[in-house]
Design a protein around this motif. Structure first.
Motif, PDB file in Angstrom:
ATOM      1  N   LEU A 136       0.825  -1.214   0.000  1.00 55.67           N
ATOM      2  CA  LEU A 136       0.000   0.000   0.000  1.00 55.67           C
ATOM      3  C   LEU A 136       0.852   1.255   0.000  1.00 55.67           C
ATOM      4  O   LEU A 136       0.511   2.260  -0.647  1.00 55.67           O
ATOM      5  N   VAL A 137       1.959   1.227   0.736  1.00 54.63           N
ATOM      6  CA  VAL A 137       2.867   2.376   0.759  1.00 54.63           C
ATOM      7  C   VAL A 137       3.408   2.644  -0.640  1.00 54.63           C
ATOM      8  O   VAL A 137       3.496   3.810  -1.083  1.00 54.63           O
ATOM      9  N   GLU A 138       3.765   1.602  -1.367  1.00 55.08           N
ATOM     10  CA  GLU A 138       4.260   1.766  -2.732  1.00 55.08           C
ATOM     11  C   GLU A 138       3.167   2.278  -3.660  1.00 55.08           C
ATOM     12  O   GLU A 138       3.416   3.102  -4.547  1.00 55.08           O
ATOM     13  N   LEU A 139       1.943   1.790  -3.472  1.00 55.63           N
ATOM     14  CA  LEU A 139       0.827   2.252  -4.293  1.00 55.63           C
ATOM     15  C   LEU A 139       0.535   3.729  -4.054  1.00 55.63           C
ATOM     16  O   LEU A 139       0.182   4.463  -4.992  1.00 55.63           O
ATOM     17  N   GLU A 140       0.695   4.145  -2.800  1.00 57.00           N
ATOM     18  CA  GLU A 140       0.460   5.556  -2.489  1.00 57.00           C
ATOM     19  C   GLU A 140       1.441   6.452  -3.240  1.00 57.00           C
ATOM     20  O   GLU A 140       1.078   7.527  -3.740  1.00 57.00           O
ATOM     21  N   LYS A 187       2.712   5.925  -6.102  1.00 52.88           N
ATOM     22  CA  LYS A 187       2.430   5.932  -7.535  1.00 52.88           C
ATOM     23  C   LYS A 187       1.032   6.440  -7.863  1.00 52.88           C
ATOM     24  O   LYS A 187       0.690   6.604  -9.042  1.00 52.88           O
ATOM     25  N   ALA A 188       0.216   6.689  -6.842  1.00 53.22           N
ATOM     26  CA  ALA A 188      -1.184   7.059  -7.065  1.00 53.22           C
ATOM     27  C   ALA A 188      -1.308   8.430  -7.724  1.00 53.22           C
ATOM     28  O   ALA A 188      -0.568   9.368  -7.400  1.00 53.22           O
ATOM     29  N   ASN A 189      -2.245   8.531  -8.643  1.00 54.64           N
ATOM     30  CA  ASN A 189      -2.550   9.798  -9.305  1.00 54.64           C
ATOM     31  C   ASN A 189      -3.838  10.365  -8.729  1.00 54.64           C
ATOM     32  O   ASN A 189      -4.863   9.700  -8.711  1.00 54.64           O
ATOM     33  N   GLY A 190      -3.769  11.583  -8.263  1.00 51.66           N
ATOM     34  CA  GLY A 190      -4.954  12.221  -7.708  1.00 51.66           C
ATOM     35  C   GLY A 190      -5.004  12.155  -6.200  1.00 51.66           C
ATOM     36  O   GLY A 190      -4.643  11.143  -5.596  1.00 51.66           O
ATOM     37  N   GLN A 191      -5.475  13.216  -5.588  1.00 47.78           N
ATOM     38  CA  GLN A 191      -5.525  13.316  -4.142  1.00 47.78           C
ATOM     39  C   GLN A 191      -6.523  12.345  -3.529  1.00 47.78           C
ATOM     40  O   GLN A 191      -6.276  11.767  -2.463  1.00 47.78           O
ATOM     41  N   ALA A 192      -7.651  12.141  -4.212  1.00 42.33           N
ATOM     42  CA  ALA A 192      -8.674  11.236  -3.686  1.00 42.33           C
ATOM     43  C   ALA A 192      -8.139   9.818  -3.570  1.00 42.33           C
ATOM     44  O   ALA A 192      -8.385   9.124  -2.574  1.00 42.33           O
ATOM     45  N   MET A 193      -7.400   9.394  -4.601  1.00 41.38           N
ATOM     46  CA  MET A 193      -6.815   8.055  -4.574  1.00 41.38           C
ATOM     47  C   MET A 193      -5.796   7.926  -3.451  1.00 41.38           C
ATOM     48  O   MET A 193      -5.765   6.913  -2.728  1.00 41.38           O
TER      49      MET A 193
END
Length: 410
Positions: free
Chosen positions: A367-371, A373-379
């Motif tokens: 999850l830390v890695e996904l955060e 790479k996430a696009n957008g504040q909501a994500m």
């Protein structure tokens, strides 16, 4: 749920317990039969009866213990829907447990007696008006086809077929009605282990030869059986393979060998294009002797039972925990529940339920890695919330275990 088919794995239950009981009866009639002859025929059971020290097991990962059997547990398995776990013991008893009750102090179970034929018996589980399990009845005994002792059976999660494997080189794929769909010669010289993959597509075997052989059980679009065809092999061990395990979708496998190593494989391949599995890494077994290996449904945690203990590694091959003196002998079975939250070890007269702490840690790391790479504040906010929930859950488990007085195994 009108009926549920379980992989009760009655191999040892029938072939060891019942044959042993028959031998005891025969000995009482024929005093000339020596004790040495009986011991040579069934060394596993004699060894268990000869000496068994009582183990009081505590550990910070311990969630609970399933107690109720009056004799040593031989095997266990989960229902395809993950709601129940079934255990079988030397006293011919079978117990059905609800996975929702793993962390409760008291557990409810259903008990039935098993027959003594060297074949497969299907049990049907009725349901009460409230939807809970009802009466357990023996519905069908398959014809006797195996010449040698059955060592494992497995049921496809789809319910389309059942696999049985014996100690010679025979594996049989059955319909759920007891018809032989295919009989396979594994060419292992002798078999040591067999299983159906959790996804219900494959059957696999290991034995004296240094490989694991995997076949695909194929059905037509209309659901009719078509064929069993060779899919792929795990090659690379220098000696026979004790045990192997699939993750939930068969994209990863783990194997443990007599050569003192265990291997982690990428099996997400085009085997129909003759692509071979990729060896991701090789690790060393902690102790000598037989090994049971189990891979979590998500493939992030590898657990191995050897000697009197269990050790847990992450998907990078790093040791996470070494837990000693879990049972008075090697576990009879080791496995993760369908959610991957718990690791169960059956041995002696009970089943220890351990929190899969390694799995929680792996989830947080992902999850830390996904955060990042996430696009957008909501994500990002959603992922952060999931990270917080996972960390809180992990902390709560560790805090609860410490407050209950559990201490680290090693």
């Amino acid at each position: 749920m009108n009926s549920v088919l379980f992989n009760a794995k009655m191999n040892e239950l029938r072939a060891v317990t019942d044959d042993y009981n028959e031998q005891v009866e025969e000995e009482s009639k024929n005093s000339s039969k020596s004790e040495k002859q009986l011991a040579n025929k069934k060394p596993k059971l004699v060894a268990r009866v000869r000496s068994r020290e009582k183990i009081v097991f505590t550990h910070k990962w311990l969630a609970g213990t399933l107690k109720g059997h009056s004799s040593p547990i031989l095997d266990m398995d989960f229902s395809p829907n993950g709601k129940y776990v079934i255990t079988v013991a030397e006293d011919r008893s079978l117990m059905l447990w609800s996975t929702k009750e793993f962390e409760q102090k008291e557990h409810k179970a259903f008990i039935v007696s098993l027959g003594n034929a060297n074949t497969v018996r299907v049990f049907r589980i009725g349901k009460k008006e409230d939807g809970s399990p009802g009466n357990i009845t023996g519905a069908l005994d398959f014809p006797q086809k195996h010449k040698a002792q059955i060592i494992n059976i497995g049921i496809a999660s789809s319910g389309k077929f059942i696999m049985s494997i014996s100690s010679d080189t025979t594996m049989i794929v059955w319909s759920i009605k007891g018809d032989v769909l295919s009989e396979i010669n594994t060419n292992h010289m002798n078999n040591s282990y067999g299983a159906v993959s959790p996804c219900g597509r494959f059957v696999a075997s290991s034995g004296f030869t240094p490989d694991v052989k995997v076949w695909e059980v194929c059905f037509t679009k209309s659901g009719e059986f078509h064929e069993v065809r060779r899919a792929f092999e795990l090659k690379g061990h220098a000696a026979g393979v004790h045990c192997f395990s699939f993750n939930h979708d068969s994209t990863r496998m783990a194997s443990a060998s007599k050569d003192g190593t265990w291997k982690y494989w990428d099996t997400n391949i085009r085997y129909d294009m003759n692509q071979d599995p990729y060896l991701l890494f090789t690790g060393s077994l902690k102790w000598s002797g037989p090994c049971i290996i189990s891979l979590s449904p998500d493939g992030r945690t590898v657990a191995m039972a050897q000697h009197l203990g269990i050790y847990v590694c992450n998907s990078s091959g790093q040791d996470e925990e070494v837990i000693e003196n879990v049972h008075s002998e090697i576990s009879s079975q080791l496995g993760f529940d369908n959610s991957g939250k718990y690791l169960l070890s059956a041995g002696d007269k009970q089943v220890h339920v351990l929190h899969n702490i390694t799995g929680y840690k792996a989830t947080i790391e992902e999850l830390v890695e996904l955060e990042k790479k996430a696009n957008g504040q909501a994500m990002k906010e959603r992922i952060r919330s999931q990270i917080t929930d996972a960390r809180n859950a992990l902390q709560r488990i560790l805090s609860d275990e410490e407050s209950n007085g559990h201490v680290k195994g090693k």
